[in-house]
Design an enzyme around this catalytic site. Structure first.
Site, PDB file in Angstrom:
ATOM      1  N   LYS A 123      26.193  -9.528  43.793  1.00  0.00           N
ATOM      2  CA  LYS A 123      25.149  -8.719  43.211  1.00  0.00           C
ATOM      3  C   LYS A 123      23.810  -9.582  43.584  1.00  0.00           C
ATOM      4  CE  LYS A 123      24.225  -7.628  38.693  1.00  0.00           C
ATOM      5  NZ  LYS A 123      23.026  -8.028  38.191  1.00  0.00           N
ATOM      6  N   ASP A 163      24.691  -2.840  39.647  1.00  0.00           N
ATOM      7  CA  ASP A 163      24.565  -3.531  38.469  1.00  0.00           C
ATOM      8  C   ASP A 163      24.828  -2.280  37.498  1.00  0.00           C
ATOM      9  OD1 ASP A 163      22.462  -1.494  38.344  1.00  0.00           O
ATOM     10  OD2 ASP A 163      20.969  -2.911  37.577  1.00  0.00           O
TER      11      ASP A 163
END
Ligand code: SF4
Length: 215
Positions: A121, A139
């Site tokens: 991420k 996320d």
């Protein structure tokens, strides 16, 4: 499940509400942005932004941070959660950037993920924000919004969500889609009380229709 066309339409509608959706982390260089993203794990961007001016002023480059005393770094970031581990990651990350990448933040996901404290991420956010390289970081907001809208399967894990969205959406909108879905999750489709009654996506949202019906 929403079709590719409906997914794109949803992202466009989100863009009408949040045309300027972007990272709210503030940083003056790629290196500082990377540090900010590492620190933002499990804390708010606002909390990170409060401490970064002093941190960035103290350690302007990877070379300076690579030589830092970890306890000094800890004391500069102690207002955020997990600061002990994060301080270790920051220094180790700077050391690796110096030793393996000549002091320059690398521009591939693989190289970024080789840095301490950098997961998929974080790497995707840096690729998109610093280098404009299409990526779609997933996320908690992207996960919730994409599942509620049935853009992805309810059972999909982070990797599957990323792959499905990247398949359904054109590459040119990946970066915008990432930030718009984060804003959508923060302000419209919130975890505890999504504003379904007033949501412009209600017409194509199975979960929203269900919630409105049962309220
Ligand atoms: Fe989220 Fe409700 Fe909008 Fe669906 S209708 S996207 S659940 S706020």
């Amino acid at each position: 499940m929403l079709s590719a066309e409906e997914c794109l339409k949803a992202i466009e509608i989100m863009g009408e509400s949040f045309p300027d959706a972007h990272s709210s982390l503030t940083a003056d260089t790629d290196f500082h942005f990377l540090l900010a993203v590492i620190m933002s794990a499990q804390t708010t961007d606002k909390a990170v932004n409060l401490l970064t001016p002093k941190l960035f002023e103290t350690y302007k480059t990877p070379y300076e941070l690579a030589k830092a005393d970890i306890t000094d770094v800890m004391s500069l970031i102690k207002t955020i959660g997990l600061y002990r581990n994060k301080a270790k990651y920051l220094v180790a990350c700077a050391q690796k950037i110096v030793s393996d990448f000549a002091g320059i933040v690398p521009q591939t996901r693989k190289e970024l993920m080789s840095l301490p404290g950098v997961g998929r991420k974080t790497a995707d956010v840096v690729l998109a924000e610093c280098f404009g390289i299409p990526a779609l970081a997933v996320d908690t907001h992207v996960t919730r919004v994409s599942k509620r809208l049935r853009m992805v399967a309810q059972s999909a894990d982070v990797l599957k969500i990323e792959r499905t969205l990247m398949k359904k959406l054109p590459e040119s909108v990946w970066i915008d889609a990432h930030f718009r879905m984060i804003y959508w999750g923060r302000y419209q489709c919130t975890a505890r009380s999504p504003k379904c009654e007033t949501c412009p996506l209600l017409g194509i949202c199975a979960e929203g229709k269900q919630r409105v019906k049962t309220n």
